[in-house]
Motif scaffolding. Structure first.
Motif, PDB file in Angstrom:
ATOM      1  N   ARG A  86       0.862  -1.183   0.000  1.00 21.73           N
ATOM      2  CA  ARG A  86       0.000   0.000   0.000  1.00 21.73           C
ATOM      3  C   ARG A  86       0.900   1.234   0.000  1.00 21.73           C
ATOM      4  NH1 ARG A  86      -4.103   1.182   4.881  1.00 21.73           N
ATOM      5  NH2 ARG A  86      -2.148   1.800   5.880  1.00 21.73           N
ATOM      6  N   ASP A  87       0.868   1.964  -1.104  1.00 19.36           N
ATOM      7  CA  ASP A  87       1.737   3.134  -1.240  1.00 19.36           C
ATOM      8  C   ASP A  87       1.196   4.345  -0.490  1.00 19.36           C
ATOM      9  OD1 ASP A  87       3.537   1.766  -2.858  1.00 19.36           O
ATOM     10  OD2 ASP A  87       2.467   2.293  -4.705  1.00 19.36           O
ATOM     11  N   ALA A  88      -0.112   4.455  -0.382  1.00 19.74           N
ATOM     12  CA  ALA A  88      -0.721   5.600   0.300  1.00 19.74           C
ATOM     13  C   ALA A  88      -2.146   5.241   0.674  1.00 19.74           C
ATOM     14  CB  ALA A  88      -0.697   6.839  -0.587  1.00 19.74           C
ATOM     15  N   ALA A  89      -2.694   5.993   1.620  1.00 17.99           N
ATOM     16  CA  ALA A  89      -4.078   5.773   2.043  1.00 17.99           C
ATOM     17  C   ALA A  89      -4.707   7.119   2.357  1.00 17.99           C
ATOM     18  CB  ALA A  89      -4.142   4.850   3.258  1.00 17.99           C
ATOM     19  N   LEU A  98      -1.193   8.657  -7.620  1.00 18.79           N
ATOM     20  CA  LEU A  98      -0.999   7.270  -8.035  1.00 18.79           C
ATOM     21  C   LEU A  98       0.401   7.033  -8.573  1.00 18.79           C
ATOM     22  CD1 LEU A  98      -4.393   6.617  -9.878  1.00 18.79           C
ATOM     23  CD2 LEU A  98      -3.786   6.076  -7.510  1.00 18.79           C
ATOM     24  N   ASP A  99       0.872   7.950  -9.422  1.00 21.93           N
ATOM     25  CA  ASP A  99       2.226   7.862  -9.965  1.00 21.93           C
ATOM     26  C   ASP A  99       2.686   9.275 -10.309  1.00 21.93           C
ATOM     27  OD1 ASP A  99       0.922   8.542 -12.300  1.00 21.93           O
ATOM     28  OD2 ASP A  99       1.318   6.650 -13.329  1.00 21.93           O
ATOM     29  N   GLU A 212      -5.115   3.171  -1.307  1.00 19.99           N
ATOM     30  CA  GLU A 212      -6.371   2.742  -0.684  1.00 19.99           C
ATOM     31  C   GLU A 212      -7.176   3.943  -0.200  1.00 19.99           C
ATOM     32  OE1 GLU A 212      -7.085  -1.075   1.795  1.00 19.99           O
ATOM     33  OE2 GLU A 212      -6.460   0.465   3.215  1.00 19.99           O
ATOM     34  N   PHE A 213      -8.495   3.860  -0.399  1.00 16.96           N
ATOM     35  CA  PHE A 213      -9.427   4.885   0.069  1.00 16.96           C
ATOM     36  C   PHE A 213     -10.435   4.247   1.021  1.00 16.96           C
ATOM     37  CE2 PHE A 213      -7.740   6.372  -3.896  1.00 16.96           C
ATOM     38  CZ  PHE A 213      -7.647   7.752  -3.773  1.00 16.96           C
ATOM     39  N   THR A 214     -10.677   4.893   2.144  1.00 13.47           N
ATOM     40  CA  THR A 214     -11.636   4.397   3.134  1.00 13.47           C
ATOM     41  C   THR A 214     -12.425   5.575   3.711  1.00 13.47           C
ATOM     42  OG1 THR A 214      -9.975   4.559   4.888  1.00 13.47           O
ATOM     43  CG2 THR A 214     -10.212   2.417   3.793  1.00 13.47           C
TER      44      THR A 214
END
Length: 215
Positions: A86-89, A98-99, A212-214
């Protein structure tokens, strides 16, 4: 439109191609009536996976058995577990990079119920709908098709993606995004209303990394 599947890395087929070449050469040099020839060091099951067992008597090939997968069809490379990074959340509605060129925002969820002709779900199935928006912040166009297949996870298990024209969730992918432009895609997942889903956005070309998004 049909959802495209990510290409399988070419390196995975190297040993199979080598085995096929050995089998072909052995078949040409050997006795046609001697039966099936298997490459040295290749098991019968590997030969079948490479294209089936050849019968010298009939000249036909037995069909290969498809590989079974525990992942839902259409998400075979999805990062479901801790084997991916997981690169980021971030939270739904916030922007995550994303890139080097793309930023993403996931908005939702919006509870809904499938109509009369959903794909991969029965009519009347509860689903959660999200909108994924990508923005090209770079200086060149980006082919965003590989980013078209986010997954949703509940309790470590993937939720089945659902397509339904009546909900505005057709089978489609992202286009090429010009510099400074954005594109959005609605996605839906089979999940009871109120289920907490985490949406993971990744490129199918590098499925071992995701954002990831929550809630």
């Amino acid at each position: 439109m049909a959802v495209p599947f990510p290409p399988t890395p070419a390196g995975r087929f190297g040993p199979v191609c080598a085995a096929l070449l050995v089998v072909a050469l052995a078949g040409c040099a050997g006795d046609p009536g001697a039966g099936t020839t298997t490459a040295p060091g290749t098991s019968p099951s590997a030969a079948s996976a490479a294209g089936g067992t050849t019968s010298a008597q009939t000249g036909t090939a037995a069909p290969a058995t498809p590989d079974a997968s525990s992942a839902p069809s259409g998400n075979d490379v999805a990062p479901y577990d801790d084997t991916s990074t997981r690169d980021a959340a971030g939270s739904f509605g916030t922007t995550q990079r994303l890139d080097g060129s793309l930023e993403a925002v996931v908005e939702g969820p919006r509870p809904a119920t499938t109509g009369e002709r959903p794909v991969r779900a029965a009519p009347g199935t509860p689903v959660q709908v999200f909108t994924l928006t990508l923005t090209n912040t770079g200086s060149t166009p980006v082919d965003a098709v590989p980013w078209s297949f986010p997954v949703a996870v509940a309790g470590g298990e993937p939720a089945v993606p659902v397509f339904d024209e009546s909900l505005g969730v057709p089978m489609e992918t992202f286009p090429t995004i010009a510099p400074g432009e954005s594109a959005s895609l609605d996605v839906a997942f089979s999940a009871a209303h109120g289920t907490e889903l985490a949406v993971r956005v990744f490129a199918t070309t590098t499925p071992d990394h995701y954002v990831e998004f929550t809630d």
